[in-house]
Structures are given as C-alpha cells and as structure tokens.
Design a protein around this motif. Structure first.
Motif, short mmCIF file in Angstrom:
data_model
loop_
_atom_site.label_atom_id
_atom_site.label_comp_id
_atom_site.label_asym_id
_atom_site.label_seq_id
_atom_site.Cartn_x
_atom_site.Cartn_y
_atom_site.Cartn_z
N VAL A 77 0.86 -1.18 0.00
CA VAL A 77 0.00 0.00 0.00
C VAL A 77 0.90 1.24 0.00
O VAL A 77 1.79 1.35 0.84
N PRO A 78 0.71 2.17 -0.94
CA PRO A 78 1.57 3.36 -1.02
C PRO A 78 1.55 4.17 0.27
O PRO A 78 0.50 4.33 0.90
N VAL A 79 2.70 4.70 0.65
CA VAL A 79 2.78 5.50 1.86
C VAL A 79 2.52 6.97 1.58
O VAL A 79 1.99 7.70 2.41
N ASP A 80 2.89 7.42 0.36
CA ASP A 80 2.77 8.83 0.02
C ASP A 80 1.43 9.10 -0.67
O ASP A 80 1.37 9.49 -1.83
N PHE A 81 0.36 8.91 0.05
CA PHE A 81 -0.98 9.05 -0.51
C PHE A 81 -1.89 9.61 0.58
O PHE A 81 -1.90 9.12 1.70
N VAL A 82 -2.67 10.63 0.23
CA VAL A 82 -3.61 11.21 1.18
C VAL A 82 -5.02 10.78 0.80
O VAL A 82 -5.47 11.04 -0.31
N GLY A 83 -5.70 10.12 1.70
CA GLY A 83 -7.05 9.67 1.42
C GLY A 83 -7.34 8.33 2.07
O GLY A 83 -6.46 7.71 2.68
N PRO A 84 -8.57 7.86 1.95
CA PRO A 84 -8.96 6.59 2.57
C PRO A 84 -8.36 5.39 1.85
O PRO A 84 -8.05 5.45 0.66
N ILE A 85 -8.21 4.30 2.60
CA ILE A 85 -7.76 3.02 2.04
C ILE A 85 -8.91 2.04 2.22
O ILE A 85 -9.18 1.58 3.33
N LEU A 86 -9.62 1.74 1.14
CA LEU A 86 -10.81 0.91 1.20
C LEU A 86 -10.41 -0.56 1.07
O LEU A 86 -9.93 -0.99 0.02
N VAL A 87 -10.61 -1.32 2.13
CA VAL A 87 -10.15 -2.71 2.18
C VAL A 87 -11.32 -3.63 1.81
O VAL A 87 -12.29 -3.76 2.55
N CYS A 88 -11.20 -4.27 0.64
CA CYS A 88 -12.28 -5.11 0.09
C CYS A 88 -11.79 -6.52 -0.16
O CYS A 88 -11.95 -7.06 -1.26
N THR A 89 -11.19 -7.13 0.84
CA THR A 89 -10.65 -8.48 0.72
C THR A 89 -11.42 -9.44 1.61
O THR A 89 -12.30 -9.04 2.37
N ARG A 90 -11.07 -10.69 1.53
CA ARG A 90 -11.62 -11.67 2.47
C ARG A 90 -11.08 -11.40 3.87
O ARG A 90 -9.99 -10.88 4.04
N ASN A 91 -11.87 -11.79 4.87
CA ASN A 91 -11.44 -11.58 6.25
C ASN A 91 -10.10 -12.23 6.54
O ASN A 91 -9.25 -11.64 7.23
N ASP A 92 -9.88 -13.41 6.01
CA ASP A 92 -8.63 -14.13 6.29
C ASP A 92 -7.42 -13.49 5.63
O ASP A 92 -6.28 -13.89 5.91
N ASP A 93 -7.65 -12.52 4.75
CA ASP A 93 -6.55 -11.80 4.11
C ASP A 93 -6.19 -10.52 4.85
O ASP A 93 -5.25 -9.82 4.44
N LEU A 94 -6.91 -10.19 5.91
CA LEU A 94 -6.69 -8.91 6.59
C LEU A 94 -5.29 -8.80 7.19
O LEU A 94 -4.69 -7.72 7.22
N GLU A 95 -4.79 -9.91 7.71
CA GLU A 95 -3.44 -9.90 8.30
C GLU A 95 -2.42 -9.46 7.25
O GLU A 95 -1.54 -8.63 7.52
N ALA A 96 -2.53 -10.02 6.05
CA ALA A 96 -1.60 -9.67 4.98
C ALA A 96 -1.77 -8.22 4.54
O ALA A 96 -0.79 -7.54 4.21
N VAL A 97 -3.00 -7.74 4.53
CA VAL A 97 -3.25 -6.34 4.17
C VAL A 97 -2.58 -5.41 5.17
O VAL A 97 -1.93 -4.42 4.79
N LEU A 98 -2.71 -5.75 6.44
CA LEU A 98 -2.10 -4.91 7.47
C LEU A 98 -0.58 -4.92 7.33
O LEU A 98 0.08 -3.87 7.46
N ASP A 99 0.00 -6.08 7.06
CA ASP A 99 1.45 -6.18 6.89
C ASP A 99 1.93 -5.36 5.70
O ASP A 99 3.07 -4.86 5.70
N ALA A 100 1.08 -5.22 4.67
CA ALA A 100 1.47 -4.49 3.46
C ALA A 100 1.19 -2.99 3.56
O ALA A 100 1.50 -2.24 2.62
N THR A 101 0.61 -2.56 4.68
CA THR A 101 0.24 -1.16 4.86
C THR A 101 1.19 -0.48 5.85
O THR A 101 1.34 -0.97 6.98
N PRO A 102 1.83 0.62 5.47
CA PRO A 102 2.69 1.34 6.42
C PRO A 102 1.90 1.71 7.68
O PRO A 102 0.73 2.13 7.59
N LYS A 103 2.51 1.53 8.84
CA LYS A 103 1.78 1.78 10.09
C LYS A 103 1.26 3.20 10.18
O LYS A 103 0.22 3.46 10.80
N SER A 104 1.93 4.12 9.53
CA SER A 104 1.49 5.52 9.54
C SER A 104 0.15 5.71 8.81
O SER A 104 -0.50 6.74 8.96
N ARG A 105 -0.25 4.69 8.01
CA ARG A 105 -1.49 4.78 7.25
C ARG A 105 -2.63 3.94 7.85
O ARG A 105 -3.73 3.92 7.30
N TRP A 106 -2.36 3.24 8.96
CA TRP A 106 -3.38 2.36 9.52
C TRP A 106 -4.66 3.11 9.89
O TRP A 106 -5.75 2.55 9.80
#
Length: 310
Positions: A77-106
């Motif tokens: 997930v890009p770090v240099d982006f201003v705006g919402p991050i709409l997460v449309c994955t399966r529930n079991d993929d959420l861990e991977a989504v979080l790992d791919a997202t800079p903590k500053s964007r959580w």
C-alpha cells in the motif's frame, strides 16, 4: 459481515468485477457507469486506495473519478498518498493487508468485511477503525451493484462509521447506492444485527440441507426467531447496549430481499465463533451458557468439535 459474503449482502469477495478489456460492457452496466460519471461531475468523490481487485473493489473503483489506486493481492500500500484506504478483501486476508500497509497509514484503513472484527482490531491496536456495513450485492462480473433495500427499510441499510465515512457515502451515492453515516453506538448496533442475521440464518439453514435464506424465513421461522432472540440477548449483555425494537422483522425483511442466497456456516472465527466464545467464557466461569440453543445446534452439526475459540 469473501462475503459474496450476504455480505451476503453478500459476503464480500475478491473476484474481479468489471473486466473492461476482455468482456463486453452490458447496456445496464454502461448505463450505471455513465450515471456514476455524471454524478461525479457534480459531487466530489475522494480519491482512494482500493485494496482488493474483486467484485466489490472494482465496483468502488468505477464509482471514483478515475484517479484511485488499485492494490491487488501481495502488493504494498503506497505511503505517500492522502485519502482513505478501502479494504475489500476476504477476512482471512486482513493480516496480509495490514502487513502491506505502512503503520502511519493504519488510521486511514476502511474495512468493508462482514462479521465480528472488533477482537481483531483490538489485537492489532487499531482501536476505533473505520468500517462499512455493505448491504449491496455485486452478483457477477459485469453487473452493477444492487442496493439492499427492504420493505422495512426502503431507505437502504448500508452504513459507514469513522473519519472517512462521509467520503465513502459520497462515493456510493455517486452510483445511486444508499449509505448512512453513523456514530459509534448506532453503527455498532447495526453491525451486531447483521452479525446476528448471518449467524442465525446460516445455522438454521445448515440444519435443513439445501435450504435457502428465503426458505429459512418462510419454512423455519420459529427456529430462526428463537435463535435471533437468544443471540440478540447475548450480544446486548456483552456490549452493554439496547437494540431497537422489531429486530426480527428487520432481519426477516432482509432475508426476503436476498431469498435466493444459499445457507452454510462459514468463516466460523469471524461469525458464529464470537457467540461460541461467549458461551465458552461463561461456562469456564461456572455461569449458564448465554447461547444454549446456538451451542446445541453447532454441536449437532459437529461444527465445534475440536474447535477452541480464542
């Protein structure tokens, strides 16, 4: 509440929605896209990162102004982006989504999943995360979303909560879909109602192989009514809240709107597992099971054999 889950509204899934290059655009889909484009000219739709290239993710992208960033499975997930991050994955993929997202964007993550996410949010330090209860269905590739309006809620049931809630609502309104912006407690009540719907109707349906959601509502109403009441009482006690009257009527009305959906107990960890964890906790403390019927039917179907809910 992968779901498509009801959600289930269906359950949101990660399969591709519109495939512009390889499939012809149907007239109804073209009309939808033209209408959304014209609406976007008059309504500002916030630029967003969309995580998940499935039916819902693609639908949300088509409601934008063409400047969204689509992130597919395994991509950062890009770090240099201003705006919402709409997460449309399966529930079991959420861990991977979080790992791919800079903590500053959580704090910009907006979760579209079905089910009980609060324990997972708390375990990850996400606190008051933004959420959307998506009562619209994207049935198959090339089809526009269908709003989940019912005879008891003709204004629509989709709701959003959090700092990006208004931006999400504006995006959905651009496509002619309903969306309410709610404060925390009203949103939590609606989230729990949706959880109760999917847990009750799917479990009762599983007891009657081949039963659709509509069959459960029409033929096994007494069973599902008893289970709704039990789960609602347990959820209210656990969360210290009072539900609005006529919950059963609202949930059965929704079932009539999606009567063709099949039934099955899935994603146990995110759905029925939360209620089963309340039962396990109470029994471990020497207290009565708050969901005895739910527990009995899970055992009858051998869904909880060997399962420990944490």
């Amino acid at each position: 509440m992968k779901a498509t889950t009801m959600i289930n509204t269906v359950t949101l899934s990660s399969s591709t929605f519109w495939h512009h290059c390889t499939k012809p655009i149907s007239r109804i889909n073209l009309n939808f896209k033209i209408r959304a484009s014209l609406t976007n000219m008059a309504t500002k739709v916030e630029r967003a990162i969309i995580v998940g290239g499935g039916r819902v993710g693609r639908a949300l992208q088509d409601l934008g102004n063409g400047d969204d960033v689509l992130v597919k499975r395994g991509e950062p997930v890009p770090v240099d982006f201003v705006g919402p991050i709409l997460v449309c994955t399966r529930n079991d993929d959420l861990e991977a989504v979080l790992d791919a997202t800079p903590k500053s964007r959580w704090s910009d993550l907006v979760f579209f999943q079905n089910g009980m996410l609060e324990p997972w949010f708390q375990s990850k330090g996400l606190g008051d995360a933004d959420q959307v209860l998506a009562y619209f269905a994207v049935s198959k590739l090339g089809e526009p979303p269908t709003d989940g309006k019912t005879d008891t809620n003709p204004e629509g049931l989709t709701a959003a909560y959090g700092k990006w809630a208004s931006a999400v609502a504006a995006r959905l309104h651009a496509g002619g879909l309903s969306c309410k912006v709610l404060e925390k407690e009203p949103f939590q009540k609606q989230m729990l109602e949706k959880l109760i719907w999917i847990c009750a109707f799917m479990l009762v349906g599983a007891r009657h192989p081949g039963a659709t959601v509509g069959a459960v509502e029409e033929e096994y109403r007494s069973e599902v009514s008893e289970l709704i009441a039990e789960l609602a009482a347990a959820a209210a006690a656990e969360k210290g809240l009072v539900f609005e009257d006529a919950m059963e009527d609202r949930l059965c009305a929704y079932s009539r709107a999606v009567a063709h959906f099949p039934t099955a107990v899935k994603e146990f960890k995110w759905r029925n597992g939360w209620f089963y964890s309340l039962s396990e906790k109470a029994i471990a403390e020497g207290k009565p099971d708050p969901c005895p019927l739910h527990t009995a039917w899970l055992k009858e179907l051998k869904i909880v054999e060997g399962i420990t809910v944490t």
